[in-house]
Motif scaffolding. Sequence first.
Motif, PDB file in Angstrom:
ATOM      1  N   ILE A 202      41.095  44.677  42.615  1.00  0.00           N
ATOM      2  CA  ILE A 202      41.149  44.403  41.218  1.00  0.00           C
ATOM      3  C   ILE A 202      40.142  43.454  40.712  1.00  0.00           C
ATOM      4  CG2 ILE A 202      43.033  42.983  40.001  1.00  0.00           C
ATOM      5  CD1 ILE A 202      45.046  43.435  42.281  1.00  0.00           C
ATOM      6  N   GLU A 203      39.468  42.671  41.452  1.00  0.00           N
ATOM      7  CA  GLU A 203      38.403  42.094  40.836  1.00  0.00           C
ATOM      8  C   GLU A 203      37.115  42.969  40.508  1.00  0.00           C
ATOM      9  OE1 GLU A 203      37.633  38.872  43.733  1.00  0.00           O
ATOM     10  OE2 GLU A 203      39.582  38.046  43.413  1.00  0.00           O
ATOM     11  N   ALA A 204      37.061  43.918  41.513  1.00  0.00           N
ATOM     12  CA  ALA A 204      36.038  44.727  41.311  1.00  0.00           C
ATOM     13  C   ALA A 204      36.046  45.648  39.977  1.00  0.00           C
ATOM     14  CB  ALA A 204      35.801  45.746  42.578  1.00  0.00           C
ATOM     15  N   GLN A 205      37.399  46.029  39.749  1.00  0.00           N
ATOM     16  CA  GLN A 205      37.920  46.748  38.669  1.00  0.00           C
ATOM     17  C   GLN A 205      37.586  46.023  37.168  1.00  0.00           C
ATOM     18  OE1 GLN A 205      41.728  48.455  38.732  1.00  0.00           O
ATOM     19  NE2 GLN A 205      41.626  49.149  36.438  1.00  0.00           N
ATOM     20  N   GLU A 206      38.003  44.755  37.390  1.00  0.00           N
ATOM     21  CA  GLU A 206      37.778  43.788  36.090  1.00  0.00           C
ATOM     22  C   GLU A 206      36.375  43.461  35.882  1.00  0.00           C
ATOM     23  OE1 GLU A 206      40.093  40.380  37.494  1.00  0.00           O
ATOM     24  OE2 GLU A 206      42.122  41.146  36.904  1.00  0.00           O
ATOM     25  N   ALA A 207      35.668  43.457  36.908  1.00  0.00           N
ATOM     26  CA  ALA A 207      34.127  43.291  36.741  1.00  0.00           C
ATOM     27  C   ALA A 207      33.463  44.418  36.166  1.00  0.00           C
ATOM     28  CB  ALA A 207      33.623  42.797  38.303  1.00  0.00           C
ATOM     29  N   ALA A 208      34.007  45.533  36.757  1.00  0.00           N
ATOM     30  CA  ALA A 208      33.359  46.890  36.230  1.00  0.00           C
ATOM     31  C   ALA A 208      33.577  46.978  34.564  1.00  0.00           C
ATOM     32  CB  ALA A 208      33.956  48.082  36.963  1.00  0.00           C
ATOM     33  N   GLU A 209      34.711  46.342  34.079  1.00  0.00           N
ATOM     34  CA  GLU A 209      35.302  46.902  32.925  1.00  0.00           C
ATOM     35  C   GLU A 209      34.309  45.508  31.962  1.00  0.00           C
ATOM     36  OE1 GLU A 209      39.476  45.829  32.702  1.00  0.00           O
ATOM     37  OE2 GLU A 209      39.848  47.672  33.462  1.00  0.00           O
TER      38      GLU A 209
ATOM     39  N   PRO B  65      28.809  42.680  38.236  1.00  0.00           N
ATOM     40  CA  PRO B  65      29.039  42.850  39.578  1.00  0.00           C
ATOM     41  C   PRO B  65      29.959  42.071  40.160  1.00  0.00           C
ATOM     42  CG  PRO B  65      26.850  41.704  39.312  1.00  0.00           C
ATOM     43  CD  PRO B  65      27.454  42.163  38.138  1.00  0.00           C
ATOM     44  N   PRO B  66      30.774  42.354  41.159  1.00  0.00           N
ATOM     45  CA  PRO B  66      31.898  41.470  41.675  1.00  0.00           C
ATOM     46  C   PRO B  66      31.435  40.404  42.490  1.00  0.00           C
ATOM     47  CG  PRO B  66      31.890  43.500  42.938  1.00  0.00           C
ATOM     48  CD  PRO B  66      31.150  43.733  41.598  1.00  0.00           C
ATOM     49  N   ASP B  67      31.929  39.437  42.664  1.00  0.00           N
ATOM     50  CA  ASP B  67      31.389  38.044  43.215  1.00  0.00           C
ATOM     51  C   ASP B  67      31.409  38.654  44.791  1.00  0.00           C
ATOM     52  OD1 ASP B  67      31.101  36.663  41.067  1.00  0.00           O
ATOM     53  OD2 ASP B  67      33.223  35.695  41.259  1.00  0.00           O
ATOM     54  N   VAL B  68      32.480  39.162  45.358  1.00  0.00           N
ATOM     55  CA  VAL B  68      32.400  39.679  46.621  1.00  0.00           C
ATOM     56  C   VAL B  68      32.950  41.148  46.810  1.00  0.00           C
ATOM     57  CG1 VAL B  68      33.565  39.083  48.938  1.00  0.00           C
ATOM     58  CG2 VAL B  68      33.370  37.133  47.322  1.00  0.00           C
ATOM     59  N   VAL B  69      32.066  41.988  47.431  1.00  0.00           N
ATOM     60  CA  VAL B  69      32.206  43.214  47.749  1.00  0.00           C
ATOM     61  C   VAL B  69      33.160  43.600  48.727  1.00  0.00           C
ATOM     62  CG1 VAL B  69      31.117  45.660  47.904  1.00  0.00           C
ATOM     63  CG2 VAL B  69      30.128  43.695  46.592  1.00  0.00           C
TER      64      VAL B  69
END
Length: 750
Positions: free
Chosen positions: A174-181, A185-189
Amino acid sequence: PMNQWPDLIQILVTNCTNQAAGSAGKEASIEALGYVVEDIDPGILVHQSNLILTAIINAMRKEEPNERVRAAGGQALFNALEFCKDQFDKPEERNYIMQVICEGTQSHNVKLQVACLQCLSKIMSLYYKYMENYMSQALFAITLSALESKEDEVALQGIEFWSTTCDEETDLAIEAQEAAELGEPPDVVSKHYMLGALQYLIPPLLQRLTIQEEYDDEDDWNPNKAAGVCLMLIAQCCMDHVVPHVIGFQEHINHEEWKSRDAAVMSFGCIVDGPDPKTLNQHAWNLIPHLIRMLKTDPSLAVRDTCAWTLGRICERLPQTILQHSSVMELVEALLLSLNNDPRVATNACWAFSSLAESAYEAAENLTGDNEEEPQTYILSSCYPAIIKQLLATTARPDAIQNNLRSAAYEAIMELLKSSPRDCYVTVQETTVTIIATLQELLHRQTNEKGANFNDLQSLLCATLQCVIRKMQQGDAIQIADTVMSAFLMMMSSNERSSEVQEDALMAVGTVIEVTGKHFAKYMDSFWPYLVASLQNHVEYSVCGAAVGLVGDMCRTFGPEMANFSDKLMELLVAALSDGAMHQSIKPSILSTFGDIAMAIGPLYTKYLEVVIHILKQASEATVDKNDYDMWDYFNELREGILEAYCGIVQGLKGEDPASNQLAALKPYMQIIIALLVAVAEDRDKSDNLTACACGLIGDIITGYGSSIKSLVQHDSIASLLTQGRRSRISKTKSVAQWASKEMKKINAL
């Protein structure tokens, strides 16, 4: 934490590391240290974290001869992990901590194994980004072995590790999707450990589903239940990837052994939420006839129970599959029969009816298109009276208190009432009469029969009546209003010590106001004392909160006639806010209600203006710690309440008749309002609802004052706020901001 025993940690650490100390002393000191780090804020102990960790890790080492000391160390480490960030940031220290924990999982002492496995789960949650090397070298093998352990306590922790990993990777996705929008880059991959583990993890989890007893206590947490929950989490985390690993297990659905049949049904029920419905549709389609047959005829109670639950899950998550299936009427028949089954089965049948009714109604709504009228009919119309009749009979079963059956039956009735098309209206009317009669009979029982179950039943009947009244046409609601209000007033007078019943009755009265409109005025004389008493009930704050909400309902219904009650209501609301003992959760709704009263009585509100503005200004000056998430949520709600109050005041003072416009009385306070809007605009962590409220207030101010307010609203922060609103992904916020922006352009053009 008050620094009144500053050398406590040093004393405990010395005891833990002193070779001369006996085993009992070391164990007691480690336990005490564990309790201290569990109960004290990590921020207070962080400067002693090295000292504490040294003692704990020393106690856990395999060289420690006393296993009880090691186990106590493991539990203490579990409590201390939250302030170990500095140590986990350093590879050497992290490696040593992980080595000691992993060694502890290989002990023959079950308590130590469990404690160390608990530590691994918590570490996965707190320090996921550091786990890659440990996962491949040790954690995978350790936790998979634990999952298959014959010791239930150990197996539970092995399963918990993978459940925690699922939670973490689902959140990271979810965090990766929000970061992409946001183009960041996400904080943690995510390392996608779950995807790599599926082929090894699913088989032992499925095997765990087969290990159970038919009459296991539902309240006991065991590996069988934990495995089911873990499968659900895996389905949400890995989605379509989980299906091939589980679907083959359905071959056990006709197995001679009931445990295998139950596990096969349960495994499918666990994975319906996560994968794309298109991936599951055909599998579900093929399985539904078997589930219906087993629900009706399987000799095992556990299997029938699981079938009812799984069918409910399919109704909820795969609605098109069940509604288009040729066996849908056979399903209804099987669920009706199941309502006479053991309470375990009947409870899940009630839930399945709730899910089926909701899905059927949504499907019928979709067929009507954009037409806002409720559907004329739906797939359950022909059997609707029979379903309601059987559910009502279920509420009266002598064993209905078991497995929350009575609650489940009433909740199913409420969903069926709420999700009923027009051709079921006669049954809705008949149900109303039945519910009223049941409530009246209950209220006239002897006092010595009353107790917790009595209060619960009152609340259920009250909620059901509230639901059915909302579904009724106004004329029909008015016809029964005398009887309904008599029952509600009796509830409030005979349950003064039950806050739950009082709250439910107030909410139900709010529904009567909403449906009957101004006709409700005839009940105000008899209802008024109960409303006043509820607003004064600051101890049972949920009752006060329900009463505050009801005042808002009255304002929207009675309009200018609220002037007959507003003096006393304002006095009570101000008193509630001034009471330091009043629970803070009620305060935002009280502030918002100031605006409701203003909108209702219009220009007459000027007499309250000075007091209300003073209260709103004080509330807007509140500050909280942003690191305290609960308080930050409350702070956003408080600001929403303030802004809603201002919106109501602006609209109320403006009035509908230009001749009675009293906005001039508010203008001296406009600097206070603008300052709040600027503060909200400059807050980077504000909620989307708060943005919508602020944009709405800007629009109201501009439409109320026109160009005379131009110099005050032409502020960079306010322009930025409107821009943020227009860019919102929430349609309501976006439309409000667009409207306010258009109003701003109008005055800028003047």
